[in-house]
Design an enzyme around this catalytic site. Structure first.
Site, PDB file in Angstrom:
ATOM      1  N   LYS A 144       0.838  -1.201   0.000  1.00 56.29           N
ATOM      2  CA  LYS A 144       0.000   0.000   0.000  1.00 56.29           C
ATOM      3  C   LYS A 144       0.879   1.260   0.000  1.00 56.29           C
ATOM      4  O   LYS A 144       2.106   1.157   0.209  1.00 56.29           O
ATOM      5  CB  LYS A 144      -0.932  -0.015   1.224  1.00 56.29           C
ATOM      6  N   TYR A 157      16.569  29.706   8.308  1.00 52.98           N
ATOM      7  CA  TYR A 157      15.386  30.397   8.826  1.00 52.98           C
ATOM      8  C   TYR A 157      15.414  30.514  10.349  1.00 52.98           C
ATOM      9  O   TYR A 157      15.775  29.565  11.045  1.00 52.98           O
ATOM     10  CB  TYR A 157      14.114  29.633   8.442  1.00 52.98           C
TER      11      TYR A 157
HETATM   12  C1  LIG Z   1      -0.539  -1.721   6.851  1.00 58.87           C
HETATM   13  C2  LIG Z   1      -1.186  -3.025   7.178  1.00 58.87           C
HETATM   14  C3  LIG Z   1      -0.438  -4.200   7.225  1.00 58.87           C
HETATM   15  C4  LIG Z   1       1.078  -4.206   7.154  1.00 58.87           C
HETATM   16  O1  LIG Z   1       1.547  -3.752   8.400  1.00 58.87           O
HETATM   17  P1  LIG Z   1       3.120  -3.614   8.734  1.00 58.87           P
HETATM   18  O2  LIG Z   1       3.138  -3.211  10.153  1.00 58.87           O
HETATM   19  O3  LIG Z   1       3.646  -2.568   7.813  1.00 58.87           O
HETATM   20  O4  LIG Z   1       3.722  -4.936   8.481  1.00 58.87           O
HETATM   21  C5  LIG Z   1      -1.113  -5.398   7.382  1.00 58.87           C
HETATM   22  N1  LIG Z   1      -2.468  -5.421   7.542  1.00 58.87           N
HETATM   23  C6  LIG Z   1      -3.207  -4.297   7.547  1.00 58.87           C
HETATM   24  C7  LIG Z   1      -4.684  -4.385   7.740  1.00 58.87           C
HETATM   25  C8  LIG Z   1      -2.599  -3.065   7.377  1.00 58.87           C
HETATM   26  O5  LIG Z   1      -3.346  -1.937   7.391  1.00 58.87           O
END
Ligand SMILES: *Cc1c(COP(=O)(O)O)cnc(C)c1O
Length: 344
Positions: free
Chosen positions: A33, A242
């Site tokens: 994702k 800054y």
């Molecule tokens: C993001 C997510 C994962 C992966 O989690 P990590 O901690 O990055 O391994 C797995 N399941 C769901 C439902 C998620 O939202």
């Protein structure tokens, strides 16, 4: 202005997946994702598919469609947000498998795309996504009759293995799913590391693939090198950047580099951060600007062409500590302006 170079080590990505896969008894999926946690989901997805990943997870149908275009037909692409209003065309055309989060989503899916694959997401206590126990009890038999491909839930505290929430969610998940003849998944990276009781039929690591905690043994995947634009002498007592927040405690040599908060070098890391010239640390001085960052190269003894923020010497989690955040945010903030190169 030359932009910074983000070098993505796809070999390390694959080795991290293989290492997590070796811990899991069942199938090991991959979460890609947020554009593959910032590194680029098409390239990451293809490398992982070549290494044997058959189940991918994304947050939204749009992300799923981008990944499908990169992977072609074959691998399953699960969508955590399920089947939302407006998703039907993408779900169908990209052959996505939504993880249905509610009775509403289930009705939408079976009415719009009868017979199309789906999975189910259950809420075991995180209170973020998924059906809660009473809702699930009410539709369970109907849902199972439609043949879901996967039933999953997500742990709220898996980065703290001793947290009592983990055992609580595990027993909720058992109570909601034992006896059903459907593959199950509970563990992301943290759950995968907590051992076999959490693995069920499929683990679905994300951050560990990309070199982040809680996977201590992860190989670094992301190298970020910032080009030096200019180097100047700053006399003791002069200020840099800054707000005049940094004042030279001695005569100093200050490098200005291409890269700023618009590139994901989040402003909060400010003066706690360090850049590296090979092994020599060069402290960041002054505020991070939108496109620029300044570092003290006095002790280096020469003017460097580039300095490194992320790599073998400094992990995403070390940079995250400097900024008061987590490695996930450093990764997913990696900017679009970087020139991305992929090494095998
Ligand atoms: C993001 C997510 C994962 C992966 O989690 P990590 O901690 O990055 O391994 C797995 N399941 C769901 C439902 C998620 O939202």
């Amino acid at each position: 202005m030359t932009s910074a170079t983000l070098t993505i080590d796809l070999g390390a990505l694959v080795r991290n997946w293989q290492a997590l896969d070796a811990l899991s008894e069942g199938e090991t999926g991959a979460v890609v994702k947020a554009n593959g946690y910032g590194i680029g989901s098409p390239v990451a997805g293809r490398a992982l598919a070549r290494a044997g990943v058959r189940s991918f997870f994304v947050a939204t149908a749009n992300e799923g469609a981008i990944l499908r275009a990169a992977l072609g037909q074959g691998p399953t692409i699960y969508v955590f947000s399920g089947h939302m209003v407006g998703d039907t065309r993408l779900v169908e055309e990209a052959a996505l498998t939504p993880l249905l989060n509610s009775v509403d989503q289930m009705l939408r899916h079976v009415e719009a795309l009868p017979g199309a694959p789906f999975g189910i997401q259950l809420d075991t206590g995180m209170n973020r996504l998924g059906m809660e126990p009473p809702e699930w009890s009410a539709v369970r038999d109907i849902a199972i009759a439609q043949g879901p491909q996967l039933i999953m839930s997500h742990l709220a505290c898996a980065d703290e293995p001793d947290h009592p929430m983990n055992a609580h969610q595990l027993s909720e998940f058992h109570a909601m799913t034992d006896g059903l003849d459907v593959p199950r998944s509970l563990a992301a990276t943290g759950g995968t590391l907590m051992g076999g009781a959490y693995h069920f039929d499929m683990t679905r690591p994300g951050v560990g693939l990309y070199g982040g905690l809680p996977f201590e043994g992860a190989a670094p995947v992301v190298n970020l090198d910032l080009p030096v634009i200019q180097v100047r002498d700053v006399a003791k007592g002069e200020t840099v950047g800054y707000g005049n927040v940094w004042q030279a405690p001695r005569d100093a040599r200050i490098a200005t580099l291409s890269g700023g908060y618009a590139d994901g070098l989040i402003r909060a890391m400010g003066a706690q951060a360090t850049l590296f010239a090979d092994a020599t640390p060069c402290p960041v001085v002054g505020r991070v600007s939108m496109d620029l960052i300044t570092a003290d190269v006095t002790d280096l003894g020469h003017d460097p062409d580039t300095l490194q923020l992320l790599g073998a010497r400094q992990t995403v989690d070390m940079v995250a500590d400097a900024a008061g955040t987590i490695g996930y945010e450093i990764l997913t903030s990696l900017g679009q302006r970087y020139h991305r190169t992929y090494a095998e």
